[in-house]
Write a protein that holds these residues in place. Sequence first.
Motif, PDB file in Angstrom:
ATOM      1  N   ASP A   1       0.830  -1.205   0.000  1.00 33.32           N
ATOM      2  CA  ASP A   1       0.000   0.000   0.000  1.00 33.32           C
ATOM      3  C   ASP A   1       0.865   1.255   0.000  1.00 33.32           C
ATOM      4  N   LEU A   2       1.971   1.186  -0.724  1.00 35.62           N
ATOM      5  CA  LEU A   2       2.758   2.393  -0.954  1.00 35.62           C
ATOM      6  C   LEU A   2       1.902   3.415  -1.691  1.00 35.62           C
ATOM      7  N   PHE A   3       1.084   2.915  -2.611  1.00 38.08           N
ATOM      8  CA  PHE A   3       0.157   3.759  -3.363  1.00 38.08           C
ATOM      9  C   PHE A   3      -1.268   3.386  -2.984  1.00 38.08           C
ATOM     10  N   ASP A   4      -2.162   4.367  -3.043  1.00 34.88           N
ATOM     11  CA  ASP A   4      -3.559   4.055  -2.767  1.00 34.88           C
ATOM     12  C   ASP A   4      -4.193   3.320  -3.941  1.00 34.88           C
ATOM     13  N   PHE A   5      -3.615   3.470  -5.108  1.00 36.79           N
ATOM     14  CA  PHE A   5      -3.998   2.641  -6.253  1.00 36.79           C
ATOM     15  C   PHE A   5      -2.815   2.545  -7.199  1.00 36.79           C
ATOM     16  N   TRP A   6      -2.651   1.347  -7.767  1.00 35.63           N
ATOM     17  CA  TRP A   6      -1.581   1.127  -8.749  1.00 35.63           C
ATOM     18  C   TRP A   6      -2.042   0.046  -9.714  1.00 35.63           C
ATOM     19  N   PHE A   7      -1.890   0.320 -11.003  1.00 35.34           N
ATOM     20  CA  PHE A   7      -2.179  -0.688 -12.019  1.00 35.34           C
ATOM     21  C   PHE A   7      -1.186  -0.508 -13.155  1.00 35.34           C
ATOM     22  N   GLU A   8      -0.606  -1.611 -13.608  1.00 35.43           N
ATOM     23  CA  GLU A   8       0.375  -1.560 -14.684  1.00 35.43           C
ATOM     24  C   GLU A   8      -0.245  -2.037 -15.990  1.00 35.43           C
ATOM     25  N   TYR A   9      -0.523  -1.072 -16.871  1.00 35.69           N
ATOM     26  CA  TYR A   9      -0.844  -1.424 -18.245  1.00 35.69           C
ATOM     27  C   TYR A   9       0.460  -1.835 -18.930  1.00 35.69           C
ATOM     28  N   LYS A  10       0.375  -2.314 -20.162  1.00 31.87           N
ATOM     29  CA  LYS A  10       1.595  -2.770 -20.835  1.00 31.87           C
ATOM     30  C   LYS A  10       2.590  -1.633 -21.044  1.00 31.87           C
ATOM     31  N   THR A  11       2.077  -0.418 -21.294  1.00 29.51           N
ATOM     32  CA  THR A  11       2.975   0.707 -21.570  1.00 29.51           C
ATOM     33  C   THR A  11       2.698   1.917 -20.689  1.00 29.51           C
TER      34      THR A  11
ATOM     35  N   ASP B   1      -2.266  -1.928  -3.952  1.00 32.80           N
ATOM     36  CA  ASP B   1      -1.360  -1.974  -5.104  1.00 32.80           C
ATOM     37  C   ASP B   1      -1.086  -3.424  -5.531  1.00 32.80           C
ATOM     38  N   LEU B   2      -2.109  -4.277  -5.370  1.00 29.34           N
ATOM     39  CA  LEU B   2      -1.920  -5.697  -5.668  1.00 29.34           C
ATOM     40  C   LEU B   2      -1.804  -5.973  -7.164  1.00 29.34           C
ATOM     41  N   TRP B   3      -2.141  -4.969  -8.010  1.00 25.97           N
ATOM     42  CA  TRP B   3      -2.003  -5.156  -9.453  1.00 25.97           C
ATOM     43  C   TRP B   3      -0.621  -4.736  -9.949  1.00 25.97           C
ATOM     44  N   MET B   4       0.329  -4.734  -9.058  1.00 25.28           N
ATOM     45  CA  MET B   4       1.703  -4.473  -9.465  1.00 25.28           C
ATOM     46  C   MET B   4       2.260  -5.700 -10.180  1.00 25.28           C
ATOM     47  N   HIS B   5       3.019  -5.454 -11.232  1.00 25.48           N
ATOM     48  CA  HIS B   5       3.562  -6.568 -12.018  1.00 25.48           C
ATOM     49  C   HIS B   5       5.092  -6.509 -12.006  1.00 25.48           C
TER      50      HIS B   5
ATOM     51  N   ARG C   1      -7.741  -3.905 -18.099  1.00 23.82           N
ATOM     52  CA  ARG C   1      -6.720  -3.313 -18.956  1.00 23.82           C
ATOM     53  C   ARG C   1      -7.325  -2.694 -20.220  1.00 23.82           C
ATOM     54  N   TRP C   2      -8.522  -3.137 -20.601  1.00 26.19           N
ATOM     55  CA  TRP C   2      -9.167  -2.594 -21.790  1.00 26.19           C
ATOM     56  C   TRP C   2      -9.807  -1.236 -21.522  1.00 26.19           C
ATOM     57  N   LEU C   3      -9.960  -0.858 -20.255  1.00 28.55           N
ATOM     58  CA  LEU C   3     -10.434   0.483 -19.950  1.00 28.55           C
ATOM     59  C   LEU C   3      -9.326   1.488 -20.231  1.00 28.55           C
ATOM     60  N   HIS C   4      -9.691   2.626 -20.800  1.00 33.43           N
ATOM     61  CA  HIS C   4      -8.704   3.680 -20.978  1.00 33.43           C
ATOM     62  C   HIS C   4      -8.177   4.072 -19.596  1.00 33.43           C
ATOM     63  N   PRO C   5      -6.855   4.318 -19.465  1.00 33.79           N
ATOM     64  CA  PRO C   5      -6.304   4.646 -18.147  1.00 33.79           C
ATOM     65  C   PRO C   5      -7.002   5.800 -17.449  1.00 33.79           C
ATOM     66  N   ASP C   6      -7.443   6.827 -18.193  1.00 34.87           N
ATOM     67  CA  ASP C   6      -8.131   7.950 -17.556  1.00 34.87           C
ATOM     68  C   ASP C   6      -9.418   7.500 -16.874  1.00 34.87           C
ATOM     69  N   ILE C   7     -10.075   6.491 -17.466  1.00 31.19           N
ATOM     70  CA  ILE C   7     -11.310   5.960 -16.888  1.00 31.19           C
ATOM     71  C   ILE C   7     -10.996   4.942 -15.795  1.00 31.19           C
ATOM     72  N   GLY C   8     -10.099   4.020 -16.110  1.00 36.23           N
ATOM     73  CA  GLY C   8      -9.787   2.945 -15.177  1.00 36.23           C
ATOM     74  C   GLY C   8      -9.202   3.445 -13.873  1.00 36.23           C
ATOM     75  N   VAL C   9      -8.261   4.378 -13.944  1.00 36.29           N
ATOM     76  CA  VAL C   9      -7.621   4.885 -12.736  1.00 36.29           C
ATOM     77  C   VAL C   9      -8.618   5.679 -11.894  1.00 36.29           C
ATOM     78  N   ARG C  10      -9.429   6.509 -12.553  1.00 45.33           N
ATOM     79  CA  ARG C  10     -10.415   7.298 -11.799  1.00 45.33           C
ATOM     80  C   ARG C  10     -11.432   6.394 -11.117  1.00 45.33           C
ATOM     81  N   LEU C  11     -11.896   5.372 -11.811  1.00 46.09           N
ATOM     82  CA  LEU C  11     -12.846   4.427 -11.226  1.00 46.09           C
ATOM     83  C   LEU C  11     -12.230   3.708 -10.035  1.00 46.09           C
ATOM     84  N   ALA C  12     -11.012   3.239 -10.214  1.00 48.53           N
ATOM     85  CA  ALA C  12     -10.351   2.493  -9.137  1.00 48.53           C
ATOM     86  C   ALA C  12     -10.094   3.377  -7.923  1.00 48.53           C
ATOM     87  N   GLN C  13      -9.720   4.636  -8.155  1.00 48.72           N
ATOM     88  CA  GLN C  13      -9.488   5.554  -7.036  1.00 48.72           C
ATOM     89  C   GLN C  13     -10.780   5.810  -6.265  1.00 48.72           C
ATOM     90  N   TYR C  14     -11.883   5.923  -6.978  1.00 46.74           N
ATOM     91  CA  TYR C  14     -13.178   6.128  -6.327  1.00 46.74           C
ATOM     92  C   TYR C  14     -13.540   4.923  -5.465  1.00 46.74           C
TER      93      TYR C  14
END
Length: 250
Positions: A49-59, A90-94, A151-164
Amino acid sequence: MKKTPKIYFASDQHFGAPTPEKSFPREQKFVAWLNYVKQDATAIFLLGDLFDFWFEYKTVVPKGFVRVLGKLAEIRDSGIPIYFFVGNHDLWMHDYFEKELNIPVYHDNQEFTFNEKTFLIGHGDGKGPGDKGYKRMKKVFTNSFSKWLFRWLHPDIGVRLAQYLSVKNKLISGAEDVKFLGEENEWLVQYAKRKLETKNYHYFVFGHRHLPMIIDLNENSKYINLGDWIGYFTYGVFDGEHFELKDFKN
């Protein structure tokens, strides 16, 4: 006077919460702590939990946290080992930390031995009896198909949703009244006691509960929770003989 080499532990910084602006002073304080401990650290353990949310897309990785990531890179490049354990936020760390920072990432508890003292180390989420709702949710989150869909969600949508959801959904956030529940109701204490039935460990070191505590399990074993960097700013330090919890007052 030459300082005794030490091993340092910290957990639950939740950078980015509740907003990047409000999180920024805590990031600065944590960077100051990293500068402090690098003077005599033989290793640094970050327990999730270094970050309140973390997700690694391919790029793509989440925006921000430049000072923290840069300081971790600097310390690692200096030769000090850093070990990272994913938390429930931050369990979606790769492999970003491994490739960019040369920091190994662990998704479950790991055993270590330092100066003939045995440690079981992890974030602590989903361990022990109870917490069944979160355990079911975690299986969904860590499922490869679920990650593929997200991962198919655009990062602007996916990150905002996950943060909420990170803030609003207690099954995801683990949010509860942060107070000591008594040894019999502390799931990680019960988990550690069960582990001792089959193998001896001198120290069980976890985060997740946001409460700094050291509990004697028997005459040779202790349960340690590291607290957090939201209200307590606590960390653990092992000097080769003893383990202490301290708060960073800088």
